[in-house]
Design a protein around this motif. Structure first.
Motif, mmCIF file in Angstrom:
data_model
loop_
_atom_site.group_PDB
_atom_site.id
_atom_site.type_symbol
_atom_site.label_atom_id
_atom_site.label_comp_id
_atom_site.label_asym_id
_atom_site.label_seq_id
_atom_site.Cartn_x
_atom_site.Cartn_y
_atom_site.Cartn_z
ATOM 1 N N MET A 154 0.857 -1.208 0.000
ATOM 2 C CA MET A 154 0.000 0.000 0.000
ATOM 3 C C MET A 154 0.885 1.248 0.000
ATOM 4 O O MET A 154 1.639 1.489 0.924
ATOM 5 C CB MET A 154 -0.877 -0.048 1.257
ATOM 6 C CG MET A 154 -1.816 1.114 1.424
ATOM 7 S SD MET A 154 -3.274 1.022 0.400
ATOM 8 C CE MET A 154 -4.012 -0.498 1.015
ATOM 9 N N ALA A 155 0.800 2.014 -1.061
ATOM 10 C CA ALA A 155 1.733 3.138 -1.191
ATOM 11 C C ALA A 155 1.302 4.360 -0.384
ATOM 12 O O ALA A 155 2.147 5.159 -0.003
ATOM 13 C CB ALA A 155 1.869 3.515 -2.649
ATOM 14 N N TYR A 156 0.013 4.533 -0.141
ATOM 15 C CA TYR A 156 -0.450 5.753 0.557
ATOM 16 C C TYR A 156 -0.836 5.419 1.986
ATOM 17 O O TYR A 156 -1.829 4.729 2.232
ATOM 18 C CB TYR A 156 -1.616 6.405 -0.212
ATOM 19 C CG TYR A 156 -1.117 7.051 -1.470
ATOM 20 C CD1 TYR A 156 -0.699 8.373 -1.468
ATOM 21 C CD2 TYR A 156 -0.987 6.318 -2.653
ATOM 22 C CE1 TYR A 156 -0.187 8.962 -2.609
ATOM 23 C CE2 TYR A 156 -0.470 6.898 -3.806
ATOM 24 C CZ TYR A 156 -0.072 8.217 -3.777
ATOM 25 O OH TYR A 156 0.444 8.793 -4.901
ATOM 26 N N LYS A 157 0.001 5.899 2.925
ATOM 27 C CA LYS A 157 -0.121 5.494 4.319
ATOM 28 C C LYS A 157 0.172 6.671 5.232
ATOM 29 O O LYS A 157 1.193 7.332 5.073
ATOM 30 C CB LYS A 157 0.996 4.469 4.609
ATOM 31 C CG LYS A 157 0.532 3.070 4.844
ATOM 32 C CD LYS A 157 1.732 2.253 5.288
ATOM 33 C CE LYS A 157 1.480 0.790 4.981
ATOM 34 N NZ LYS A 157 2.577 -0.061 5.336
ATOM 35 N N SER A 158 -0.716 6.880 6.231
ATOM 36 C CA SER A 158 -0.382 7.835 7.298
ATOM 37 C C SER A 158 0.297 7.059 8.404
ATOM 38 O O SER A 158 -0.320 6.181 9.007
ATOM 39 C CB SER A 158 -1.643 8.436 7.925
ATOM 40 O OG SER A 158 -2.365 9.182 7.017
ATOM 41 N N ILE A 159 1.555 7.395 8.688
ATOM 42 C CA ILE A 159 2.280 6.776 9.809
ATOM 43 C C ILE A 159 2.712 7.915 10.722
ATOM 44 O O ILE A 159 3.321 8.890 10.242
ATOM 45 C CB ILE A 159 3.514 5.999 9.301
ATOM 46 C CG1 ILE A 159 3.075 4.878 8.351
ATOM 47 C CG2 ILE A 159 4.321 5.425 10.482
ATOM 48 C CD1 ILE A 159 4.219 4.129 7.691
ATOM 49 N N ASN A 160 2.414 7.815 12.007
ATOM 50 C CA ASN A 160 2.779 8.898 12.925
ATOM 51 C C ASN A 160 4.281 8.845 13.227
ATOM 52 O O ASN A 160 4.752 7.905 13.869
ATOM 53 C CB ASN A 160 1.965 8.747 14.218
ATOM 54 C CG ASN A 160 2.205 9.895 15.177
ATOM 55 O OD1 ASN A 160 3.144 10.671 14.998
ATOM 56 N ND2 ASN A 160 1.344 10.008 16.176
ATOM 57 N N PRO A 161 5.057 9.847 12.779
ATOM 58 C CA PRO A 161 6.520 9.804 12.978
ATOM 59 C C PRO A 161 6.929 9.908 14.445
ATOM 60 O O PRO A 161 8.070 9.619 14.785
ATOM 61 C CB PRO A 161 7.032 11.020 12.208
ATOM 62 C CG PRO A 161 5.923 11.423 11.320
ATOM 63 C CD PRO A 161 4.652 11.042 12.020
ATOM 64 N N ASN A 162 6.001 10.300 15.305
ATOM 65 C CA ASN A 162 6.328 10.418 16.727
ATOM 66 C C ASN A 162 6.416 9.058 17.410
ATOM 67 O O ASN A 162 7.133 8.898 18.390
ATOM 68 C CB ASN A 162 5.282 11.294 17.428
ATOM 69 C CG ASN A 162 5.630 11.534 18.872
ATOM 70 O OD1 ASN A 162 6.765 11.889 19.180
ATOM 71 N ND2 ASN A 162 4.676 11.322 19.769
ATOM 72 N N ASP A 163 5.658 8.067 16.880
ATOM 73 C CA ASP A 163 5.707 6.738 17.513
ATOM 74 C C ASP A 163 5.833 5.595 16.509
ATOM 75 O O ASP A 163 5.906 4.427 16.908
ATOM 76 C CB ASP A 163 4.482 6.527 18.424
ATOM 77 C CG ASP A 163 3.165 6.669 17.664
ATOM 78 O OD1 ASP A 163 3.198 6.602 16.413
ATOM 79 O OD2 ASP A 163 2.113 6.836 18.300
#
Ligand code: NAP
Length: 461
Positions: free
Chosen positions: A1-10
């Motif tokens: 899946m190319a479009y992903k929201s990943i929280n860079p804080n955790d």
């Protein structure tokens, strides 16, 4: 899946989004092309109403937009709010000035009369990066929609929610379907979009690698393009600089947006007489930054956008050190969850070290000590990039003389590279070509048509 929201804080995945099928993509391009046929004839006043409304809506909902950016790419929340407000300013600027910038220009031929008129060219394809997930979109939407073009835009894979919010903004502002269209597509589908005869221009902001690939594709198709690519901007400190003012700019220049800015200060070139003092104060100021959750307003050192971005930066530091560089600060991953890198200073980076020509996209500063002004200019110009740069000196006239000798698209005296809606932004060499913002930014994707009236008898041949 190319479009992903990943929280860079955790490092946790928040949401994923499917790519468009080829059929869905075809429908979106067809709608954008159809909308162009009416939008190009839409009077400026009606275009202004929509673009100005979009600006107003961004201002009304600053926090909503900002939180998406902080969640998806880790920008400090206050910086994210600033970006949203600035994006609104850009839209408002083009709403106010677009018609004036594109008004017919009278020319003065020897015989007869002539003018140059500007007309839209069609559907423009934007490919945009995650580091300023709204500002980059506003830089293309404001000018090119006001010019009468329609836009289809592929945003970066890690900021899909920002991309979706920005598309919704236009619908909320009263835009017809197809005026601004978000495309969640693969790189292969991008190639097909560029090849599509309904697409008339391509605007990329991104890495040099993406620039080479996309500009080549646009070139094969004889399509006009603009390339806003990377940079490794020099921050020159002359011996008469006021260090009390210069150090905060050095920190801001390197650390704004966690160092992930094309025109960030990346190479600190300091004249010998002041070098030790500068390094000591710069190091202390970087050490004082507080890592933490970017949603927390007290945090001054946020995460990088993604795990691959962090890994790439750590690798670049390792390569630099293996080739003779010294680490005088940081150099490692921070011992906490998320994608945090220590603030880092490298010295002794010599020509031949890959780092010498690299772009460090994060909180890694390269420090160079030089004999004098002439050596500073020579070192600043020894770069494959040519985006921007800064000079710090108490003598502004001297600063201007130095600025004139640096091979970049932008230079700043006693300040860092900073953009304003009114001022053209862009570079030369591997930093790309074309300009965004200002009057120049709206001229990139319009047809400049000469119309001449010359009432005379045809010459006999
Ligand atoms: P990137 O990897 O080049 O990505 C930028 C955009 O291009 C993304 O939407 C990406 O999609 C897409 N892309 C990359 N390769 C592609 C290909 N072969 N075909 C089609 N699309 C492609 O750059 P980044 O790492 O996100 O951004 C950082 C770079 O941008 C830095 O070098 C920075 O200096 C530069 N930048 C320049 C400016 C400027 O105005 N000069 C402003 C900001 C950033 P995916 O995300 O799906 O891969």
């Amino acid at each position: 899946m190319a479009y992903k929201s990943i929280n860079p804080n955790d490092g946790k995945t928040v949401k994923t989004f499917p790519e468009l099928t080829d059929e869905q993509l075809e429908n979106k391009i067809a709608t954008a092309a159809k909308t162009f046929e009416t939008w190009k004839k839409t009077p400026y006043a009606a275009r202004v109403a929509i673009v100005a409304k979009a600006a107003e809506l961004m201002r009304t909902h600053v926090d909503k937009f900002a939180r998406h950016a902080t969640l998806e790419m880790g920008k400090l929340i206050n910086e994210a709010r600033g970006e949203v407000t600035f994006s609104a300013d850009i839209l408002a600027y083009y709403a106010k000035n677009g018609e004036r910038f594109l008004a017919p220009v009278k020319l003065h031929p020897t015989h007869g009369e002539a003018h140059m008129e500007s007309s839209p060219i069609g559907v423009v394809f934007g490919v945009e990066p995650w580091n300023f997930p709204y500002y980059q979109l506003a830089r293309v939407a404001g000018p090119h929609l006001m010019a009468g073009n329609t836009l289809v835009v592929k945003h970066a894979g890690c900021v899909p929610q920002c991309a979706i919010e920005f598309e919704k903004l236009w619908i909320d502002a009263g835009a017809p379907e197809g005026l601004y269209t978000n495309l969640l597509i693969s790189h292969e589908q991008c190639d097909k979009v560029i090849d599509d005869p309904r697409i008339k221009g391509v605007a990329l902001t991104g890495s040099v690698a993406a620039g080479r690939s996309i500009s080549a594709r646009a070139g094969t198709n004889l399509k006009v393009s603009s390339m806003e690519l990377g940079g490794s901007d020099a921050f020159i400190v002359l011996e008469d600089a006021d260090l009390e003012k210069t150090i905060p700019w050095a920190v801001w220049g390197r650390m704004y947006n966690a160092g992930q800015t094309c025109c960030a200060s990346k190479r600190f070139i300091v004249v010998e007489a002041i070098a030790d003092k500068f390094l000591e104060k710069f190091k202390a100021a970087l050490e004082a930054l507080k890592p933490g959750d970017p949603m927390d307003e007290k945090t001054t050192h946020g995460p990088l956008s993604s795990e691959p971005a962090l890994q790439q930066l750590l690798h670049q530091v390792d390569v630099a050190v293996a080739n003779g560089a010294k680490v005088v600060l940081g150099g490692k991953r921070l011992d906490r969850p998320g994608f945090f890198m220590q603030t880092t200073i490298l010295t002794d980076v010599k020509p031949g070290n890959p780092a010498f020509r690299d772009e460090f996209f994060g909180p890694v500063a390269m420090f160079f000590r030089v004999k004098d002004e002439a050596a500073a200019i020579a070192l600043a110009n020894d770069s494959d990039f040519g985006l921007g740069g800064s000079v710090f000196t108490k003598d502004v006239a001297r600063g201007k003389r130095v600025a004139s000798q640096i091979d970049t698209g932008m230079m700043f005296i006693n300040n860092i590279d900073w953009s304003d809606a009114e001022l053209p932004f862009g570079g030369i060499k591997d930093s790309g070509y074309g300009r965004e913002l200002g009057n120049m930014g709206i001229q990139e994707f319009v047809n400049k048509k000469l119309v001449r009236t010359h009432d005379m008898v045809a010459p006999l041949v």
